[in-house]
Scaffold this motif. Sequence first.
Motif, mmCIF file in Angstrom:
data_model
loop_
_atom_site.group_PDB
_atom_site.id
_atom_site.type_symbol
_atom_site.label_atom_id
_atom_site.label_comp_id
_atom_site.label_asym_id
_atom_site.label_seq_id
_atom_site.Cartn_x
_atom_site.Cartn_y
_atom_site.Cartn_z
ATOM 1 N N GLU A 1 -47.904 18.706 -13.397
ATOM 2 C CA GLU A 1 -47.608 20.080 -13.845
ATOM 3 C C GLU A 1 -46.439 20.649 -13.048
ATOM 4 O O GLU A 1 -45.578 21.335 -13.585
ATOM 5 C CB GLU A 1 -48.836 20.979 -13.660
ATOM 6 C CG GLU A 1 -49.871 20.780 -14.744
ATOM 7 C CD GLU A 1 -51.085 21.677 -14.529
ATOM 8 O OE1 GLU A 1 -50.933 22.801 -14.010
ATOM 9 O OE2 GLU A 1 -52.199 21.240 -14.881
ATOM 10 N N GLU A 2 -46.444 20.342 -11.759
ATOM 11 C CA GLU A 2 -45.367 20.808 -10.909
ATOM 12 C C GLU A 2 -44.025 20.205 -11.362
ATOM 13 O O GLU A 2 -43.025 20.907 -11.474
ATOM 14 C CB GLU A 2 -45.638 20.375 -9.477
ATOM 15 C CG GLU A 2 -45.579 21.472 -8.466
ATOM 16 C CD GLU A 2 -46.103 20.981 -7.135
ATOM 17 O OE1 GLU A 2 -45.306 20.361 -6.412
ATOM 18 O OE2 GLU A 2 -47.304 21.171 -6.856
ATOM 19 N N ALA A 3 -44.041 18.883 -11.615
ATOM 20 C CA ALA A 3 -42.818 18.208 -12.057
ATOM 21 C C ALA A 3 -42.350 18.784 -13.387
ATOM 22 O O ALA A 3 -41.150 18.935 -13.629
ATOM 23 C CB ALA A 3 -43.068 16.712 -12.178
ATOM 24 N N ALA A 4 -43.307 19.128 -14.241
ATOM 25 C CA ALA A 4 -42.966 19.645 -15.564
ATOM 26 C C ALA A 4 -42.350 21.034 -15.482
ATOM 27 O O ALA A 4 -41.666 21.472 -16.409
ATOM 28 C CB ALA A 4 -44.210 19.671 -16.448
ATOM 29 N N ALA A 5 -42.590 21.728 -14.381
ATOM 30 C CA ALA A 5 -42.102 23.097 -14.265
ATOM 31 C C ALA A 5 -40.587 23.168 -14.136
ATOM 32 O O ALA A 5 -39.983 24.199 -14.402
ATOM 33 C CB ALA A 5 -42.753 23.776 -13.071
ATOM 34 N N ASP A 6 -39.960 22.049 -13.746
ATOM 35 C CA ASP A 6 -38.515 22.058 -13.526
ATOM 36 C C ASP A 6 -37.739 22.562 -14.726
ATOM 37 O O ASP A 6 -36.756 23.278 -14.582
ATOM 38 C CB ASP A 6 -38.028 20.652 -13.162
ATOM 39 C CG ASP A 6 -37.996 20.471 -11.657
ATOM 40 O OD1 ASP A 6 -37.924 21.497 -10.959
ATOM 41 O OD2 ASP A 6 -38.057 19.333 -11.195
ATOM 42 N N ASN A 7 -38.114 22.118 -15.916
ATOM 43 C CA ASN A 7 -37.417 22.663 -17.089
ATOM 44 C C ASN A 7 -38.366 23.474 -17.962
ATOM 45 O O ASN A 7 -38.163 23.600 -19.157
ATOM 46 C CB ASN A 7 -36.720 21.552 -17.882
ATOM 47 C CG ASN A 7 -37.681 20.654 -18.617
ATOM 48 O OD1 ASN A 7 -38.830 20.523 -18.218
ATOM 49 N ND2 ASN A 7 -37.221 20.041 -19.695
#
Lengths: 317, 289
Positions: free
Chosen positions: B245-251
Amino acid sequence: MTAGLNDAAASESSLRQFLHGLPGVDQVGADQRAASLATRSIKTSAKEFAIDLAIRMVDLTTLEGQDTAGKVRALASKAIHPDPADPSCPSVAAVCVYPDMVATAREVLGDRPINVASVATAFPSGRAALDIKLADTTDAVEAGADEIDMVIDRGAFLTGRYQQVYDEIVAVKEACRRADGSRAHLKVIFETGELQTYDNVRRASWLAMLAGADFIKTSTGKVQPAATLPVTMVMLEAVRDFRDAGGAMVGVKPAGGIRTTKDAIKYLVVVNEVAGPDWLDPDWFRFGASTLLNDLLMQRTKLRTGRYSGPDYFTLD
Amino acid sequence: MSRIDVRKTHKLFIGGAFPRSESGHSYPVHDAKGAFVANAALASRKDARDAVAAARKAFGGWAGRTAYNRGQVVYRIAEVMEDRKPQFVDAVTMSEGVGKAVAGRTVDAAIDRLVWYAGWADKYAQVVGGGNPVSGPFFNLSSPEPTGVVAVLAPQGSSLLGLVSVVAPVIVTGNTCVVAASADRPLPAVTVAEVLATSDVPGGVVNILTGSLDRTAPTLASHMDVNAVDLVGLAGDPQTAAALEEAAADNLKRVRRAPAAEPDWTQEPGLDSLTAFTETKTVWHPIGI
């Protein structure tokens, strides 16, 4: 140029004799050598180096009938800062446009060390009278072009009228001269997709170099197949051999069909292995491309951030 | 003398073609009792990248089709699956360790699920969208639009019904997807890929990766050209899910969070599954005099 090379261009018959005396290209061997060089794996720091070098080698090109001043301005801005989000990203080598867009491009580029290249001589077919081709060239040079990309008369070349092609290149080179005595660089486009054989590519390369080309370029981008790895390799062999034979150092520019970072890196490997590291420089090797730059930028971003980037984050052209 | 078995090494499904993993790696697949069944391709992060590129390429054409046509295409998947029922029953029996009868019911449910979603294709927009009453001389219309490229981490347990239940709503609403299939039970997904390749689904609309989620999931979650990610495959693994989820927050990807436990896929889904990966577009149009 040495006496031997001068003699070659002395007359029509000596020119023909010289060009037909060049050793033939082993087509299967050339294809195979290019394919085997293309399998080299370039990773991590070498890849970083290659990507930045490739960006610096790009001739950012737009050669469409639908080009507008706005599009050329946008392209020139992109040439200065290919990745506006990252100031460490190098600029490209040049912007390549039609002659009427040269002034527009130059206006945006200002006095930055980015060249404006202009195609000329009835690009892309080259089917016009010599005086029209020369006027086309003068026009572009006067508008401020630093480099002229001329096309050869493929019809004359294929018919064997080498002298005519030679004389045209010499005349266009003369037309590249500016009022102050300096001269725009001359790139000679062969349109290798129309030359049929690698032997012809080798002959055309030597012919152009004898006539004084500063760069030899594969294609206009308007004919398929455009640049291929083996064709570029044959041309790199020619510039290497020409320098070894006492001629000047000549640059090479593959154009058209190079769209991915992977492709670009393959070309750089071939440059290094065939011509040598001297040519690994934007002064001696260029990519004629438009879409390639975005892929290079995406790969560059991937290396820096660790995550794959997407086309949404870069301008369309 | 008995016939020698044909040992299979299955491949990935990317852009309508069946490439091997770019890494060249494969891994052994075992049945529920632990016996070797076949080899499956072990997808690498570059395969994930290629799959995203294929999905992006297919997106415009797929999203541009009429909803009615997308319904027809999804219905066609159900038809082809029906023809291959015995193969699916075998795959489910082997992967999930259930009896033939249970497997048969699972396959039926999977096919029915596709038909159910196919039916909704040109109807859900009327339910979740429509005209909105506004105080002014305007027509105000809302309609659901596809989110884009969706990365789907398919359920680890229910290898066929679960897979179909998460993929069908994604594509029926006009998205394209990259699916990371169940790592230990990939064979039903491989058979689904064969069905997709022989039905009317354009290449790239569904891309199926087999192999460990450790390799593909972080790449998909952090990929800047992926618009949404469905983490249902990480049910019961809140730590990994949180990292993704954290990684997905980038974009700012749309994220469907991992549930605490795998849902019961036999339940009829609600419309939430259809609207999970849609964006509501609202237009104001002046009323003429």
